[in-house]
Motif scaffolding. Structure first.
Motif, mmCIF file in Angstrom:
data_model
loop_
_atom_site.group_PDB
_atom_site.id
_atom_site.type_symbol
_atom_site.label_atom_id
_atom_site.label_comp_id
_atom_site.label_asym_id
_atom_site.label_seq_id
_atom_site.Cartn_x
_atom_site.Cartn_y
_atom_site.Cartn_z
ATOM 1 N N CYS A 154 -13.432 22.129 13.654
ATOM 2 C CA CYS A 154 -13.703 21.532 12.348
ATOM 3 C C CYS A 154 -12.543 21.789 11.392
ATOM 4 O O CYS A 154 -12.147 20.907 10.630
ATOM 5 C CB CYS A 154 -15.010 22.083 11.790
ATOM 6 S SG CYS A 154 -15.521 21.311 10.231
ATOM 7 N N LEU A 155 -11.994 22.997 11.429
ATOM 8 C CA LEU A 155 -10.828 23.309 10.590
ATOM 9 C C LEU A 155 -9.654 22.399 10.945
ATOM 10 O O LEU A 155 -8.962 21.896 10.053
ATOM 11 C CB LEU A 155 -10.435 24.776 10.764
ATOM 12 C CG LEU A 155 -11.310 25.808 10.051
ATOM 13 C CD1 LEU A 155 -10.950 27.214 10.502
ATOM 14 C CD2 LEU A 155 -11.174 25.690 8.532
ATOM 15 N N LEU A 215 -17.351 23.021 6.581
ATOM 16 C CA LEU A 215 -17.480 23.903 7.744
ATOM 17 C C LEU A 215 -18.944 24.190 8.056
ATOM 18 O O LEU A 215 -19.298 24.492 9.188
ATOM 19 C CB LEU A 215 -16.763 25.237 7.494
ATOM 20 C CG LEU A 215 -15.298 25.378 7.900
ATOM 21 C CD1 LEU A 215 -14.828 26.783 7.621
ATOM 22 C CD2 LEU A 215 -15.082 25.023 9.358
ATOM 23 N N MET A 275 -16.201 25.637 15.042
ATOM 24 C CA MET A 275 -15.752 25.828 13.667
ATOM 25 C C MET A 275 -14.231 25.720 13.566
ATOM 26 O O MET A 275 -13.696 25.153 12.606
ATOM 27 C CB MET A 275 -16.224 27.190 13.142
ATOM 28 C CG MET A 275 -16.214 27.298 11.632
ATOM 29 S SD MET A 275 -17.078 28.766 11.016
ATOM 30 C CE MET A 275 -18.781 28.276 11.292
ATOM 31 N N TYR A 333 -12.892 23.440 2.236
ATOM 32 C CA TYR A 333 -13.421 23.742 3.570
ATOM 33 C C TYR A 333 -14.954 23.814 3.573
ATOM 34 O O TYR A 333 -15.554 24.328 4.522
ATOM 35 C CB TYR A 333 -12.844 25.065 4.073
ATOM 36 C CG TYR A 333 -11.335 25.091 4.074
ATOM 37 C CD1 TYR A 333 -10.607 24.422 5.049
ATOM 38 C CD2 TYR A 333 -10.625 25.781 3.086
ATOM 39 C CE1 TYR A 333 -9.223 24.439 5.050
ATOM 40 C CE2 TYR A 333 -9.240 25.805 3.076
ATOM 41 C CZ TYR A 333 -8.545 25.138 4.059
ATOM 42 O OH TYR A 333 -7.172 25.151 4.048
#
Length: 327
Positions: A160-161, A141, A157, A138
């Motif tokens: 983005c995950l 991020l 965010m 990750y």
């Protein structure tokens, strides 16, 4: 395992229970009864029990499936649960919730991609949170951090995950058969298109016609960037989603009433129907396994939604509106 799934009548009975106590009494007479035996629990503890049950089912199928399918299951479902935990920590920290409360809400699982949940619970800022993930899958991020800090929002965010999850799934699905890849890609494209359209609508509502910064949309799928930007600039939501045709208009129609929860419910129903129609006669073929696990996942989410509804005194009809009853 399919026999363990709750039918529509049982879910209706649960939704129509007088309160959380009666809900637990009804649930104790289902395949979840063993886990609930003699338990004095609240809703958060029930969620823990439900997620443990889902993880047990996942692991049974992972162990018994061919490697290419088991690897896909881990990336699609186990990573998906890990990302839910990351989002819960993010939201908890962003809203100032005590770490002890956030910890109670986490899905009880081992880290999948070298994530240290305890370390993340100790972080104080978004910068510290991202720094704690720099040696994991990750790490990118950090690219969404600037947008979050500059605009004091969290959802870039989270988007983005979602994108990192799709990236990982796309790698693992390459080992599936061409026919099975088509099914997964259809699900992924619809999910990501809906998430992008929701993100565009949210940006427009928060920041008006201002163009979002580069990188706001992590990944573009079937709905072009021009359409997403047009939604932000024109704010003509109904006209744009109508122009997209099915299934997008049908899924996104509740957004005209600002009902994002119902959009997600319609998306869930669409994916469920795609997988139900794709499954073959063999219970051991990929489409049948994918449909079974998605059905279990939906069931866990349904039960958690009903439980919170009972706890908060939500009327049964409203609860039923936001859950997915199996066909």
């Amino acid at each position: 395992m399919r026999a363990e799934l709750l039918d529509s009548n049982t879910l209706r009975n649960l939704a129509e229970a007088r309160d959380f106590k009666e809900f637990l009494e009804i649930l104790s007479k289902t395949p979840y009864g063993e886990e609930l035996a003699n338990a004095e629990i609240d809703v958060l503890e029930l969620e823990q029990i439900l997620n443990k049950k889902f993880l047990e089912r996942l692991n049974k199928i992972i162990i018994s499936s061919p490697k290419e399918i088991s690897e896909f299951i881990k990336d699609y479902y186990i990573m998906g649960l890990e990302i839910k935990n990351l989002k819960r920590i993010l939201r908890g920290k962003f809203s100032g919730m005590p770490s002890e409360w956030i910890a109670r809400s986490l899905i009880p699982m081992r880290p999948y991609l070298s994530v240290n949940f305890e370390e993340l619970l100790e972080t104080k800022t978004l910068e510290e949170f991202v720094e704690a993930l720099k040696e994991t899958a990750y790490a990118t991020l950090s690219e969404s951090l600037r947008i979050c800090v500059e605009h004091e929002v969290l959802w870039p965010m989270e988007a983005c995950l979602n994108g990192l999850h799709v990236d990982r799934i796309e790698v693992s699905l390459m080992n599936l058969s061409p026919e099975d890849r088509v099914i997964v890609k259809r699900v992924l494209q619809t999910r990501m298109d809906i998430e992008n359209l929701l993100a565009a609508d949210k940006w427009g509502k928060e920041f008006g016609r201002q163009t979002p910064p580069r990188g706001y949309f992590y990944r573009i799928y079937g709905v072009p960037l021009e359409v997403l930007e047009s939604l932000i600039k024109t704010r003509d939501l109904e006209e744009i989603i109508k122009s997209l045709g099915p299934p997008y208009y049908q899924i996104l129609k509740p957004l005209l009433e600002d009902d994002v929860a119902l959009v997600r419910r319609y998306l869930q129903r669409y994916i469920y129907e795609v997988l139900r129609k794709s499954k073959t006669r063999s219970d051991f073929a990929f489409p049948a396994i994918f449909f079974l696990l998605t059905s279990f996942e939906n069931e866990i989410e349904n039960l958690a939604s009903i439980a919170w509804g009972k706890e908060q005194g939500v009327p049964p009809q409203k609860i039923l509106k936001y859950i997915l009853l199996p066909s």
